[in-house]
Design a protein around this motif. Structure first.
Motif, PDB file in Angstrom:
ATOM      1  N   GLN A 118       0.805  -0.922   0.532  1.00  0.00           N
ATOM      2  CA  GLN A 118      -0.049  -0.517  -0.075  1.00  0.00           C
ATOM      3  C   GLN A 118       1.149   0.976  -0.300  1.00  0.00           C
ATOM      4  O   GLN A 118       0.667   1.988  -0.609  1.00  0.00           O
ATOM      5  N   THR A 119       2.006   0.926   0.669  1.00  0.00           N
ATOM      6  CA  THR A 119       2.627   2.326   0.243  1.00  0.00           C
ATOM      7  C   THR A 119       4.091   1.904  -0.010  1.00  0.00           C
ATOM      8  O   THR A 119       4.615   0.803   0.713  1.00  0.00           O
ATOM      9  N   VAL A 120       4.858   2.904  -1.020  1.00  0.00           N
ATOM     10  CA  VAL A 120       5.999   2.036  -1.486  1.00  0.00           C
ATOM     11  C   VAL A 120       7.223   3.566  -1.281  1.00  0.00           C
ATOM     12  O   VAL A 120       6.993   4.699  -2.270  1.00  0.00           O
ATOM     13  N   ARG A 121       8.403   3.557  -0.933  1.00  0.00           N
ATOM     14  CA  ARG A 121       9.081   4.502  -0.732  1.00  0.00           C
ATOM     15  C   ARG A 121       9.752   4.975  -1.631  1.00  0.00           C
ATOM     16  O   ARG A 121      10.562   4.583  -2.835  1.00  0.00           O
ATOM     17  N   LYS A 122       9.180   6.313  -2.408  1.00  0.00           N
ATOM     18  CA  LYS A 122      10.539   5.996  -4.199  1.00  0.00           C
ATOM     19  C   LYS A 122      12.177   6.519  -3.477  1.00  0.00           C
ATOM     20  O   LYS A 122      12.466   6.869  -2.301  1.00  0.00           O
ATOM     21  N   THR A 123      12.931   5.701  -4.071  1.00  0.00           N
ATOM     22  CA  THR A 123      14.155   6.037  -3.991  1.00  0.00           C
ATOM     23  C   THR A 123      14.938   6.027  -5.682  1.00  0.00           C
ATOM     24  O   THR A 123      14.059   5.406  -6.109  1.00  0.00           O
ATOM     25  N   THR A 124      16.449   5.620  -5.460  1.00  0.00           N
ATOM     26  CA  THR A 124      17.023   5.631  -6.756  1.00  0.00           C
ATOM     27  C   THR A 124      16.708   4.221  -7.680  1.00  0.00           C
ATOM     28  O   THR A 124      16.819   5.019  -8.408  1.00  0.00           O
ATOM     29  N   ARG A 125      16.744   3.726  -6.669  1.00  0.00           N
ATOM     30  CA  ARG A 125      16.560   2.684  -7.408  1.00  0.00           C
ATOM     31  C   ARG A 125      15.312   2.143  -8.186  1.00  0.00           C
ATOM     32  O   ARG A 125      15.183   1.652  -9.437  1.00  0.00           O
ATOM     33  N   SER A 126      14.196   2.915  -7.831  1.00  0.00           N
ATOM     34  CA  SER A 126      13.246   2.920  -9.223  1.00  0.00           C
ATOM     35  C   SER A 126      13.340   3.480 -10.660  1.00  0.00           C
ATOM     36  O   SER A 126      12.442   4.179 -11.174  1.00  0.00           O
ATOM     37  N   TYR A 127      14.648   4.516 -10.230  1.00  0.00           N
ATOM     38  CA  TYR A 127      14.633   5.122 -11.934  1.00  0.00           C
ATOM     39  C   TYR A 127      15.385   3.964 -12.582  1.00  0.00           C
ATOM     40  O   TYR A 127      15.557   2.641 -12.147  1.00  0.00           O
ATOM     41  N   VAL A 128      14.888   4.386 -13.906  1.00  0.00           N
ATOM     42  CA  VAL A 128      15.003   3.126 -15.136  1.00  0.00           C
ATOM     43  C   VAL A 128      15.215   3.898 -16.085  1.00  0.00           C
ATOM     44  O   VAL A 128      14.798   4.927 -17.099  1.00  0.00           O
ATOM     45  N   ARG A 129      16.215   3.663 -16.823  1.00  0.00           N
ATOM     46  CA  ARG A 129      16.325   4.769 -17.678  1.00  0.00           C
ATOM     47  C   ARG A 129      16.172   3.459 -19.666  1.00  0.00           C
ATOM     48  O   ARG A 129      15.561   2.799 -19.222  1.00  0.00           O
ATOM     49  N   GLU A 130      15.979   4.708 -19.591  1.00  0.00           N
ATOM     50  CA  GLU A 130      15.609   4.516 -21.735  1.00  0.00           C
ATOM     51  C   GLU A 130      16.336   5.259 -22.295  1.00  0.00           C
ATOM     52  O   GLU A 130      16.742   6.049 -22.819  1.00  0.00           O
ATOM     53  N   LEU A 131      15.565   4.564 -23.652  1.00  0.00           N
ATOM     54  CA  LEU A 131      16.439   4.878 -25.470  1.00  0.00           C
ATOM     55  C   LEU A 131      15.967   6.294 -24.938  1.00  0.00           C
ATOM     56  O   LEU A 131      14.699   6.277 -25.744  1.00  0.00           O
ATOM     57  N   GLU A 132      16.358   7.296 -25.985  1.00  0.00           N
ATOM     58  CA  GLU A 132      16.048   8.292 -26.830  1.00  0.00           C
ATOM     59  C   GLU A 132      15.702   8.138 -27.854  1.00  0.00           C
ATOM     60  O   GLU A 132      16.112   7.327 -28.578  1.00  0.00           O
ATOM     61  N   VAL A 133      14.393   8.859 -27.980  1.00  0.00           N
ATOM     62  CA  VAL A 133      13.991   9.029 -29.298  1.00  0.00           C
ATOM     63  C   VAL A 133      15.013   9.150 -30.707  1.00  0.00           C
ATOM     64  O   VAL A 133      16.355  10.099 -30.458  1.00  0.00           O
ATOM     65  N   ILE A 134      15.166   8.326 -31.484  1.00  0.00           N
ATOM     66  CA  ILE A 134      15.620   8.626 -32.811  1.00  0.00           C
ATOM     67  C   ILE A 134      15.346  10.300 -33.046  1.00  0.00           C
ATOM     68  O   ILE A 134      14.187  10.033 -34.091  1.00  0.00           O
ATOM     69  N   THR A 135      16.151  11.334 -33.769  1.00  0.00           N
ATOM     70  CA  THR A 135      15.861  12.553 -34.141  1.00  0.00           C
ATOM     71  C   THR A 135      15.216  12.324 -35.966  1.00  0.00           C
ATOM     72  O   THR A 135      16.147  10.835 -36.191  1.00  0.00           O
ATOM     73  N   ARG A 136      15.343  13.179 -36.780  1.00  0.00           N
ATOM     74  CA  ARG A 136      14.970  13.512 -37.758  1.00  0.00           C
ATOM     75  C   ARG A 136      16.638  13.174 -38.513  1.00  0.00           C
ATOM     76  O   ARG A 136      16.869  12.144 -39.543  1.00  0.00           O
ATOM     77  N   PRO A 137      17.321  14.251 -38.417  1.00  0.00           N
ATOM     78  CA  PRO A 137      18.505  14.459 -38.994  1.00  0.00           C
ATOM     79  C   PRO A 137      19.549  13.188 -38.714  1.00  0.00           C
ATOM     80  O   PRO A 137      20.208  12.418 -39.670  1.00  0.00           O
ATOM     81  N   GLU A 138      19.069  12.619 -37.152  1.00  0.00           N
ATOM     82  CA  GLU A 138      20.598  10.713 -36.802  1.00  0.00           C
ATOM     83  C   GLU A 138      19.503  10.141 -38.300  1.00  0.00           C
ATOM     84  O   GLU A 138      20.210   8.988 -38.782  1.00  0.00           O
ATOM     85  N   PHE A 139      18.368   9.914 -38.351  1.00  0.00           N
ATOM     86  CA  PHE A 139      17.628   8.488 -39.257  1.00  0.00           C
ATOM     87  C   PHE A 139      18.118   9.313 -40.548  1.00  0.00           C
ATOM     88  O   PHE A 139      18.447   7.726 -41.033  1.00  0.00           O
ATOM     89  N   ASP A 140      17.933  10.326 -41.044  1.00  0.00           N
ATOM     90  CA  ASP A 140      18.797  10.525 -42.432  1.00  0.00           C
ATOM     91  C   ASP A 140      20.054  10.632 -42.376  1.00  0.00           C
ATOM     92  O   ASP A 140      21.040   9.687 -43.389  1.00  0.00           O
ATOM     93  N   GLY A 141      20.932  10.115 -41.807  1.00  0.00           N
ATOM     94  CA  GLY A 141      22.744   9.556 -41.398  1.00  0.00           C
ATOM     95  C   GLY A 141      22.514   8.287 -41.752  1.00  0.00           C
ATOM     96  O   GLY A 141      23.448   8.118 -41.788  1.00  0.00           O
ATOM     97  N   ILE A 142      21.212   7.363 -40.630  1.00  0.00           N
ATOM     98  CA  ILE A 142      21.829   6.255 -41.030  1.00  0.00           C
ATOM     99  C   ILE A 142      21.804   5.866 -42.621  1.00  0.00           C
ATOM    100  O   ILE A 142      20.692   5.949 -43.911  1.00  0.00           O
ATOM    101  N   PRO A 143      22.530   5.132 -42.718  1.00  0.00           N
ATOM    102  CA  PRO A 143      23.182   4.005 -44.193  1.00  0.00           C
ATOM    103  C   PRO A 143      21.218   3.895 -45.035  1.00  0.00           C
ATOM    104  O   PRO A 143      20.663   3.287 -44.310  1.00  0.00           O
ATOM    105  N   GLN A 144      21.364   3.678 -46.157  1.00  0.00           N
ATOM    106  CA  GLN A 144      19.921   2.942 -47.361  1.00  0.00           C
ATOM    107  C   GLN A 144      19.598   1.776 -47.340  1.00  0.00           C
ATOM    108  O   GLN A 144      18.865   0.865 -46.392  1.00  0.00           O
ATOM    109  N   TYR A 145      21.000   1.080 -47.183  1.00  0.00           N
ATOM    110  CA  TYR A 145      21.310  -0.076 -47.168  1.00  0.00           C
ATOM    111  C   TYR A 145      20.571  -0.596 -46.057  1.00  0.00           C
ATOM    112  O   TYR A 145      19.974  -1.899 -45.269  1.00  0.00           O
TER     113      TYR A 145
END
Length: 249
Positions: A118-145
């Motif tokens: 019922q009660t959960v203490r917030k600690t640093t362990r609750s943090y979960v890292r995530e991938l950042e979205v790919i930006t349009r310039p990054e996508f355009d820089g990926i080789p077509q193949y």
């Protein structure tokens, strides 16, 4: 424009007066009439100068208004372009992929449900890292193949799915064993067995996690997406013990 029209009407009146005087000039005019004609010509010249200045001012104002109109039209076009091309995936508050919460498969939902205190203490362990979205310039820089037929939106949908798997995995991993049901305990045990000294302090998933927590197919297309994410420096592979770990960067 009213001032310009007033000057124009006044000049026309003066011209009409001069025309009448010229008609009468066929006869011999008194000196007073000739003097009046000269005054009229001088006044007309002055009015013409004023008229030319007014015309120049109006033309300059019209030029300025046209420049403003062009700028306004450009702004409107830019806004329309942004409205019609808003990226489906932009940095924002985490939204679960496919509009569902990061839960396990439906057939295992009851067995895998995590009992929350019922009660959960917030600690640093609750943090979960995530991938950042790919930006349009990054996508355009990926080789077509490497991209093949994968679109920008599809690539970022895969990023969200991986984030969903990471969140679900570490949600179980960070909880006390006593709060987990049988299936969740087995998952937690597997997560711990897959950790090594090289993964300490790092976040990673394996293909089984993708299958467990998302609806994304782990196939050849998925491998191509992983190659693109490695190219964009979002992931790196760590192999060992017969398991390929996808480490978040």
């Amino acid at each position: 424009m009213s001032e310009l029209e007033d000057v124009s009407l006044h000049i026309h009146d003066r011209i009409s007066t001069l025309q009448r005087l010229l008609v009468l000039s066929a006869a011999e005019l008194p000196q007073s009439k000739m003097k009046k004609l000269g005054q009229e010509l001088f006044a007309l010249e002055t009015l013409l100068e004023r008229f030319e200045k007014c015309v120049e001012q109006q033309m300059e104002q019209l030029k300025h208004l046209k420049e403003v109109e062009l700028l306004f039209q450009k702004d409107v076009e830019d806004v329309r372009h942004m409205k019609d091309n808003v990226p489906a995936h932009i940095p924002r508050k985490k939204v679960p992929a496919h509009g569902i919460e990061p839960v396990l498969k439906k057939k295992e939902a009851e067995d895998v449900q995590v009992l929350q205190p019922q009660t959960v203490r917030k600690t640093t362990r609750s943090y979960v890292r995530e991938l950042e979205v790919i930006t349009r310039p990054e996508f355009d820089g990926i080789p077509q193949y490497m991209k093949g037929r994968v679109s920008y939106d599809q690539l970022n949908a895969a990023v969200e799915s991986i984030n969903t798997a990471v969140t679900a995995k570490y949600k179980i991993l960070h909880q006390s064993l006593k709060t987990l049901n049988n299936h969740a305990r087995k998952l937690q045990q597997r997560f711990k067995e897959q950790e090594t000294k090289d993964t300490k302090g790092q976040y990673f998933v394996v293909e089984d996690d993708i299958r467990e927590f998302t609806q994304m197919k782990v196939d050849k297309r998925f491998q191509g997406i992983l190659n693109m994410l490695r190219h964009c420096q979002r992931l790196r592979e760590l192999r060992g013990g017969g398991v390929t770990r996808y480490m978040l960067l």
